[in-house]
Design a protein around this motif. Structure first.
Motif, mmCIF file in Angstrom:
data_model
loop_
_atom_site.group_PDB
_atom_site.id
_atom_site.type_symbol
_atom_site.label_atom_id
_atom_site.label_comp_id
_atom_site.label_asym_id
_atom_site.label_seq_id
_atom_site.Cartn_x
_atom_site.Cartn_y
_atom_site.Cartn_z
ATOM 1 N N PHE A 1 12.046 75.404 44.193
ATOM 2 C CA PHE A 1 10.685 75.266 44.714
ATOM 3 C C PHE A 1 10.496 75.951 46.070
ATOM 4 C CE2 PHE A 1 11.088 71.712 41.759
ATOM 5 C CZ PHE A 1 9.958 71.900 40.985
ATOM 6 N N PHE A 2 11.586 76.329 46.717
ATOM 7 C CA PHE A 2 11.509 76.978 48.023
ATOM 8 C C PHE A 2 11.478 78.495 47.938
ATOM 9 C CE2 PHE A 2 13.119 72.771 48.998
ATOM 10 C CZ PHE A 2 12.308 72.420 50.065
ATOM 11 N N LYS A 3 11.531 79.026 46.748
ATOM 12 C CA LYS A 3 11.507 80.483 46.580
ATOM 13 C C LYS A 3 10.091 81.012 46.750
ATOM 14 C CE LYS A 3 15.509 81.050 43.613
ATOM 15 N NZ LYS A 3 15.991 81.478 42.290
ATOM 16 N N ASP A 4 9.980 82.190 47.356
ATOM 17 C CA ASP A 4 8.686 82.850 47.499
ATOM 18 C C ASP A 4 8.162 83.322 46.152
ATOM 19 O OD1 ASP A 4 8.684 82.515 50.261
ATOM 20 O OD2 ASP A 4 9.648 84.451 50.627
ATOM 21 N N GLN A 5 9.060 83.786 45.299
ATOM 22 C CA GLN A 5 8.695 84.288 43.970
ATOM 23 C C GLN A 5 8.974 83.213 42.924
ATOM 24 O OE1 GLN A 5 7.307 87.392 43.390
ATOM 25 N NE2 GLN A 5 7.258 87.579 45.611
ATOM 26 N N PHE A 6 8.295 82.078 43.024
ATOM 27 C CA PHE A 6 8.490 80.971 42.082
ATOM 28 C C PHE A 6 7.991 81.377 40.703
ATOM 29 C CE2 PHE A 6 6.960 77.227 39.845
ATOM 30 C CZ PHE A 6 8.072 76.416 39.896
ATOM 31 N N GLN A 7 8.823 81.142 39.686
ATOM 32 C CA GLN A 7 8.453 81.440 38.308
ATOM 33 C C GLN A 7 8.731 80.217 37.448
ATOM 34 O OE1 GLN A 7 10.433 84.981 36.971
ATOM 35 N NE2 GLN A 7 9.384 86.286 38.438
ATOM 36 N N TYR A 8 7.748 79.844 36.682
ATOM 37 C CA TYR A 8 7.851 78.650 35.835
ATOM 38 C C TYR A 8 9.001 78.771 34.847
ATOM 39 C CZ TYR A 8 6.458 74.836 32.786
ATOM 40 O OH TYR A 8 6.445 73.690 32.044
ATOM 41 N N LYS A 9 9.201 79.939 34.246
ATOM 42 C CA LYS A 9 10.278 80.129 33.260
ATOM 43 C C LYS A 9 11.649 79.891 33.897
ATOM 44 C CE LYS A 9 10.981 85.086 33.689
ATOM 45 N NZ LYS A 9 12.366 85.366 33.899
ATOM 46 N N ASN A 10 11.817 80.304 35.151
ATOM 47 C CA ASN A 10 13.086 80.061 35.839
ATOM 48 C C ASN A 10 13.315 78.576 36.067
ATOM 49 O OD1 ASN A 10 13.561 82.789 35.924
ATOM 50 N ND2 ASN A 10 12.992 83.021 38.075
ATOM 51 N N LEU A 11 12.253 77.869 36.442
ATOM 52 C CA LEU A 11 12.375 76.432 36.655
ATOM 53 C C LEU A 11 12.736 75.717 35.359
ATOM 54 C CD1 LEU A 11 12.107 73.950 38.499
ATOM 55 C CD2 LEU A 11 9.685 73.865 37.843
ATOM 56 N N VAL A 12 12.100 76.078 34.260
ATOM 57 C CA VAL A 12 12.398 75.446 32.967
ATOM 58 C C VAL A 12 13.852 75.721 32.581
ATOM 59 C CG1 VAL A 12 11.847 75.457 30.500
ATOM 60 C CG2 VAL A 12 10.001 75.481 32.183
ATOM 61 N N ALA A 13 14.289 76.974 32.711
ATOM 62 C CA ALA A 13 15.673 77.328 32.384
ATOM 63 C C ALA A 13 16.655 76.566 33.276
ATOM 64 C CB ALA A 13 15.884 78.828 32.519
ATOM 65 N N LEU A 14 16.353 76.492 34.566
ATOM 66 C CA LEU A 14 17.199 75.772 35.518
ATOM 67 C C LEU A 14 17.317 74.302 35.147
ATOM 68 C CD1 LEU A 14 17.817 77.844 37.798
ATOM 69 C CD2 LEU A 14 16.744 76.260 39.348
ATOM 70 N N CYS A 15 16.191 73.685 34.802
ATOM 71 C CA CYS A 15 16.200 72.264 34.444
ATOM 72 C C CYS A 15 17.012 72.011 33.180
ATOM 73 C CB CYS A 15 14.771 71.748 34.279
ATOM 74 S SG CYS A 15 13.885 71.603 35.836
ATOM 75 N N ILE A 16 16.846 72.869 32.184
ATOM 76 C CA ILE A 16 17.604 72.697 30.935
ATOM 77 C C ILE A 16 19.099 72.852 31.196
ATOM 78 C CG2 ILE A 16 18.064 73.717 28.662
ATOM 79 C CD1 ILE A 16 15.030 74.393 28.551
ATOM 80 N N VAL A 17 19.471 73.868 31.954
ATOM 81 C CA VAL A 17 20.886 74.093 32.253
ATOM 82 C C VAL A 17 21.434 72.970 33.132
ATOM 83 C CG1 VAL A 17 22.460 75.633 33.499
ATOM 84 C CG2 VAL A 17 20.818 76.566 31.898
ATOM 85 N N ALA A 18 20.643 72.481 34.074
ATOM 86 C CA ALA A 18 21.097 71.390 34.944
ATOM 87 C C ALA A 18 21.314 70.110 34.140
ATOM 88 C CB ALA A 18 20.090 71.152 36.065
#
Length: 189
Positions: free
Chosen positions: A130-147
């Motif tokens: 959430f602290f990234k300047d270039q926030f992308q929803y797809k990255n967040l979804v992928a991160l959450c699934i992998v986490a």
């Protein structure tokens, strides 16, 4: 290797050399009394995570000629945390086999608190997105699934796991992450 090295920028070669030296110090007994970085308290996991994060985040950015902005450093720390967490099941597996001079987190904290620490690091791993300047929803979804997958594998880890648990399933998590990043743009559009 020499052929391609001639085509790389000097700063990429310099950073490669740093990570190469760290890798050698990790594996080869160079220090006194035939010790390597694995023998020093806590250095084993952090060396692995630092080299992985550097090679998979910093080197591609440097090679592309892009600047090392805040998003790159956040990604570097995220990758570092991710590698630390997925290394924990390996350390739990090796708990009964590691020499006494190899100090790992499970040896220091015990299995229960190692799992708590790992889940906490995964929460930080997600929050950092959430602290990234270039926030992308797809990255967040992928991160959450992998986490979540990493947390489940971590929680199920023990010092008595099957042969392929860490060496196949846990080690496959980066490939799942990559696959999600390839597939999610199509699914979310």
């Amino acid at each position: 290797m020499v052929f391609y090295a001639n085509r790389l920028p000097y700063e990429v070669l310099f950073v490669c050399a740093i990570f190469g030296v760290l890798t050698l110090l990790y594996a080869l007994p160079i220090f006194s009394r035939k010790r390597n970085l694995r023998s020093f308290y806590g250095a084993k996991m952090y060396t692995i995570a630092f080299v992985w994060a550097g090679v998979t985040v910093l080197l591609p950015v440097l090679n592309a000629g892009q600047e090392l902005g805040i998003d790159v450093w956040i990604s570097f720390v995220q990758r570092f945390l991710f590698v630390v967490v997925i290394t924990l099941p390996f350390d739990m597996r090796d708990l009964n086999y590691d020499r006494n001079e190899i100090h790992t987190i499970p040896k220091s904290l015990g299995i229960k608190y190692t799992k708590v620490l790992g889940v906490g690091l995964l929460i930080i791993f997600i929050i950092m997105e959430f602290f990234k300047d270039q926030f992308q929803y797809k990255n967040l979804v992928a991160l959450c699934i992998v986490a979540v997958a990493s947390a489940l594998f971590l929680i199920r880890s023990s010092d008595k796991q099957s042969t392929y648990y860490a060496s196949f399933f846990v080690e496959g998590l980066p490939m799942i992450w990559w696959g999600l990043l390839c597939v999610l743009p199509e699914l979310l559009s």
